[in-house]
Design an enzyme around this catalytic site. Sequence first.
Site, PDB file in Angstrom:
ATOM      1  N   THR A  64     -46.141  14.607  34.787  1.00 28.89           N
ATOM      2  CA  THR A  64     -46.755  15.275  35.567  1.00 28.89           C
ATOM      3  C   THR A  64     -48.739  14.581  36.235  1.00 28.89           C
ATOM      4  OG1 THR A  64     -45.208  17.073  35.768  1.00 28.89           O
ATOM      5  CG2 THR A  64     -46.812  17.046  37.065  1.00 28.89           C
ATOM      6  N   ALA A  65     -48.684  14.865  34.747  1.00 32.58           N
ATOM      7  CA  ALA A  65     -50.322  15.088  34.831  1.00 32.58           C
ATOM      8  C   ALA A  65     -50.864  13.748  34.759  1.00 32.58           C
ATOM      9  CB  ALA A  65     -50.360  15.294  33.385  1.00 32.58           C
ATOM     10  N   ILE A  85     -40.199   8.329  24.111  1.00 31.59           N
ATOM     11  CA  ILE A  85     -40.542   9.774  24.139  1.00 31.59           C
ATOM     12  C   ILE A  85     -40.139  10.342  25.831  1.00 31.59           C
ATOM     13  CG2 ILE A  85     -42.492  11.242  24.127  1.00 31.59           C
ATOM     14  CD1 ILE A  85     -44.197   8.776  22.166  1.00 31.59           C
ATOM     15  N   THR A 138     -48.453  28.510  37.002  1.00 33.94           N
ATOM     16  CA  THR A 138     -50.145  28.122  37.394  1.00 33.94           C
ATOM     17  C   THR A 138     -50.516  26.417  36.694  1.00 33.94           C
ATOM     18  OG1 THR A 138     -50.280  29.486  35.744  1.00 33.94           O
ATOM     19  CG2 THR A 138     -51.152  30.326  37.869  1.00 33.94           C
ATOM     20  N   SER A 167     -44.167   5.621  27.533  1.00 30.90           N
ATOM     21  CA  SER A 167     -42.798   5.436  26.585  1.00 30.90           C
ATOM     22  C   SER A 167     -41.161   5.836  27.124  1.00 30.90           C
ATOM     23  CB  SER A 167     -42.831   6.372  25.109  1.00 30.90           C
ATOM     24  OG  SER A 167     -42.096   5.696  24.153  1.00 30.90           O
ATOM     25  N   GLY A 169     -47.282   9.374  30.790  1.00 33.30           N
ATOM     26  CA  GLY A 169     -46.591   9.390  32.221  1.00 33.30           C
ATOM     27  C   GLY A 169     -45.473  10.545  32.863  1.00 33.30           C
ATOM     28  N   LYS A 215     -41.476  27.547  48.723  1.00 31.58           N
ATOM     29  CA  LYS A 215     -41.461  28.873  47.662  1.00 31.58           C
ATOM     30  C   LYS A 215     -42.185  29.715  48.813  1.00 31.58           C
ATOM     31  CE  LYS A 215     -43.152  30.298  43.469  1.00 31.58           C
ATOM     32  NZ  LYS A 215     -44.512  29.919  42.138  1.00 31.58           N
TER      33      LYS A 215
HETATM   34  P1  FAD Z   1     -45.751  15.835  29.400  1.00 28.93           P
HETATM   35  O1  FAD Z   1     -44.620  15.860  30.879  1.00 28.93           O
HETATM   36  O2  FAD Z   1     -44.825  15.518  27.610  1.00 28.93           O
HETATM   37  O3  FAD Z   1     -45.565  13.817  29.528  1.00 28.93           O
HETATM   38  C1  FAD Z   1     -46.071  13.211  28.260  1.00 28.93           C
HETATM   39  C2  FAD Z   1     -46.433  11.957  28.736  1.00 28.93           C
HETATM   40  O4  FAD Z   1     -47.127  11.640  27.437  1.00 28.93           O
HETATM   41  C3  FAD Z   1     -44.914  11.085  28.978  1.00 28.93           C
HETATM   42  O5  FAD Z   1     -44.666  10.094  29.448  1.00 28.93           O
HETATM   43  C4  FAD Z   1     -44.843  10.686  27.306  1.00 28.93           C
HETATM   44  O6  FAD Z   1     -43.835   9.839  27.135  1.00 28.93           O
HETATM   45  C5  FAD Z   1     -45.896   9.946  26.702  1.00 28.93           C
HETATM   46  N1  FAD Z   1     -46.766  10.466  25.315  1.00 28.93           N
HETATM   47  C6  FAD Z   1     -46.602  10.871  24.441  1.00 28.93           C
HETATM   48  N2  FAD Z   1     -46.950  10.610  23.456  1.00 28.93           N
HETATM   49  C7  FAD Z   1     -46.835   9.060  23.654  1.00 28.93           C
HETATM   50  C8  FAD Z   1     -46.997   8.194  22.923  1.00 28.93           C
HETATM   51  N3  FAD Z   1     -47.510   8.207  21.051  1.00 28.93           N
HETATM   52  N4  FAD Z   1     -47.141   6.827  23.458  1.00 28.93           N
HETATM   53  C9  FAD Z   1     -46.706   7.054  24.623  1.00 28.93           C
HETATM   54  N5  FAD Z   1     -46.446   7.771  25.234  1.00 28.93           N
HETATM   55  C10 FAD Z   1     -46.848   8.761  25.102  1.00 28.93           C
HETATM   56  N6  FAD Z   1     -46.030  24.601  35.449  1.00 28.93           N
HETATM   57  C11 FAD Z   1     -45.614  24.672  36.554  1.00 28.93           C
HETATM   58  O7  FAD Z   1     -47.008  24.199  37.687  1.00 28.93           O
HETATM   59  N7  FAD Z   1     -44.663  25.368  37.412  1.00 28.93           N
HETATM   60  C12 FAD Z   1     -43.557  25.480  36.491  1.00 28.93           C
HETATM   61  O8  FAD Z   1     -43.131  26.034  36.773  1.00 28.93           O
HETATM   62  C13 FAD Z   1     -43.664  25.831  35.589  1.00 28.93           C
HETATM   63  N8  FAD Z   1     -42.806  26.059  34.508  1.00 28.93           N
HETATM   64  C14 FAD Z   1     -42.569  25.440  32.858  1.00 28.93           C
HETATM   65  C15 FAD Z   1     -42.016  25.629  31.952  1.00 28.93           C
HETATM   66  C16 FAD Z   1     -42.148  25.611  30.808  1.00 28.93           C
HETATM   67  C17 FAD Z   1     -41.096  26.279  29.692  1.00 28.93           C
HETATM   68  C18 FAD Z   1     -43.120  24.473  30.551  1.00 28.93           C
HETATM   69  C19 FAD Z   1     -42.844  24.600  28.531  1.00 28.93           C
HETATM   70  C20 FAD Z   1     -43.629  23.814  30.854  1.00 28.93           C
HETATM   71  C21 FAD Z   1     -43.635  24.539  32.986  1.00 28.93           C
HETATM   72  N9  FAD Z   1     -44.658  23.770  33.252  1.00 28.93           N
HETATM   73  C22 FAD Z   1     -45.009  24.782  34.316  1.00 28.93           C
HETATM   74  C23 FAD Z   1     -45.718  22.552  33.020  1.00 28.93           C
HETATM   75  C24 FAD Z   1     -45.517  21.791  33.131  1.00 28.93           C
HETATM   76  O9  FAD Z   1     -44.023  21.260  33.074  1.00 28.93           O
HETATM   77  C25 FAD Z   1     -47.081  20.286  33.124  1.00 28.93           C
HETATM   78  O10 FAD Z   1     -47.637  20.942  33.439  1.00 28.93           O
HETATM   79  C26 FAD Z   1     -46.388  19.119  33.606  1.00 28.93           C
HETATM   80  O11 FAD Z   1     -44.472  19.022  32.979  1.00 28.93           O
HETATM   81  C27 FAD Z   1     -47.444  18.044  33.084  1.00 28.93           C
HETATM   82  O12 FAD Z   1     -46.887  17.724  31.603  1.00 28.93           O
HETATM   83  P2  FAD Z   1     -47.016  16.746  31.051  1.00 28.93           P
HETATM   84  O13 FAD Z   1     -47.885  15.692  31.460  1.00 28.93           O
HETATM   85  O14 FAD Z   1     -48.786  16.837  30.551  1.00 28.93           O
HETATM   86  O15 FAD Z   1     -46.380  16.218  29.157  1.00 28.93           O
END
Ligand code: FAD
Length: 498
Positions: A14-15, A41, A337, A38, A12, A77
Amino acid sequence: MQQIKKVVIAGGGTAGWLAAAALSKQLGPLVEISLVESDAIGTVGVGEATIPTILSFHQLLGISEAEFIRATQATFKLGIAFENWGDLGDRYIHSFGQVGKATWMGEFHHFWLRAKELGFGGGLGDYCYELQAAEQGKFATSEKSSINYAYHLDATRYAGFLRRQSEARGVKRVEGKITTVQQHPESGFITALTLDSGRQVEGDLFIDCTGFSGMLIEQTLGVGYEDWTHWLPTNSALAVQTESSAPAKPYTRAIAHEAGWRWQIPLQHRVGNGMVFCDHYQNAEQARSELLKSIDGRPLTEPRLIRYKTGRRHRVWEKNCIALGLSSGFLEPLESTSIHLIMIGLTRLMQMFPFSGISVPVLHRFNEQAREEMEKIRDFIILHYKATQREDTPFWKFCREMEVPDSLAQRIALFEESALVHRNADELFRVDSWVQVMLGQRIEPRAYHHMGRLMGKEQLRQALSSLKNSISTAIEKLPRHQDFIDRYCKADAPEVCR
Ligand code: FAD
């Protein structure tokens, strides 16, 4: 070929919440959606700068702009200011706007190169409305004028905002840590997620949004990872939030340092800062102290270290699992991106949704498009490192001398020889983006299209000066960015900001 009725989103951030919001809005009655996350996490908590494609995705989701901005403490922006990239002391803005006026024969920069040769014309950025507005800290949207923009947003509040929308449309949130992923003994398809409470969450289609761990796509299905660190060598980031110390600028700052770069993202209530670096050239302690020395406002959080490996999963769709966000691969945030890649992946998923069951040709097409998109963005990001005159540190020497993908090498050679630039079908970055970055990174074309010579010197001078003046006149009428926010969408209502 089992019909797809139950969609389970694992994660849960951003993705995950973007997936929940989009699928519930667009496919609502056709599928049942649950999301497992979670709190223990947590999320990666960064990802705060976006690009203009977010506007059309928000339209698809039926999001009100003012409501979104208030809820996420967002600002506007207009582009990214790159400092110290081409060489120490250099600065240019890669703006979202159109530069000058193109003709059927070629783009505006050919006229500008001709003018430079004749000794006038000023900077290329003088001919871009968005770039000039950014430089002067001005911004406004209105129905009468068109301006290309995106947002800076608070990632945690954004996930919360999307969650509220999704839950209101019937998405079921399940709190808990996924401990095991159940698979069909013969097909290997995922059948359920088992949580630490012992509860099983069953589904027909699983969307892996578990972040870098890729719990479903990698830990369970083992699709493998294509490593791009030889082209994009940074592998670590430190993020820290600070108090705002000045009115918000309508652009992101990306300031190169000895082993990477540093970001500054102004929001309404705070500033997001971070260091991106390669730990072969700078250790985390050095990066931390450089970051803390360079920030403007008082720190609100402790710097948080995030490790990553640049690259992509060999396949983002495998069996009945689709990876989105960090679980699908990672390109560093230099051109903001990643959120775009989540949105474009979701758009494609909705267009190719496997209602009647998983089909191999559909899966192949999906994977192929995802690969192409990511490779094209990858090339654009590598350009910033490769095209530099910097030799002051081992990191920059490495970047300057490294081999780059053929696709990028050919683009650079074409521009150096002829100033020609192109945009392939479905490619994210526009010709204007390539031109701004190539010139900003000090690539000097040896020749240009001679259409500029069809005009006499004085005619060219007048045409350029009238273009420049019309932009200046329009910018004079714009309010200051901060004033526009204060009037239009200030996040001052605590009940919408929570
Ligand atoms: P996460 O935010 O890591 O979410 C993962 C989810 O999965 C969490 O809810 C977690 O609790 C859950 N989860 C994981 N394992 C388990 C489990 N075993 N059981 C239950 N739940 C679990 N993107 C941009 O577009 N612009 C930016 O300026 C930008 N800056 C960034 C800077 C940095 C340093 C980084 C690393 C990334 C950046 N990004 C940026 C990318 C952006 O942060 C991600 O694309 C975006 O936040 C999506 O993350 P996510 O949802 O895939 O993962």
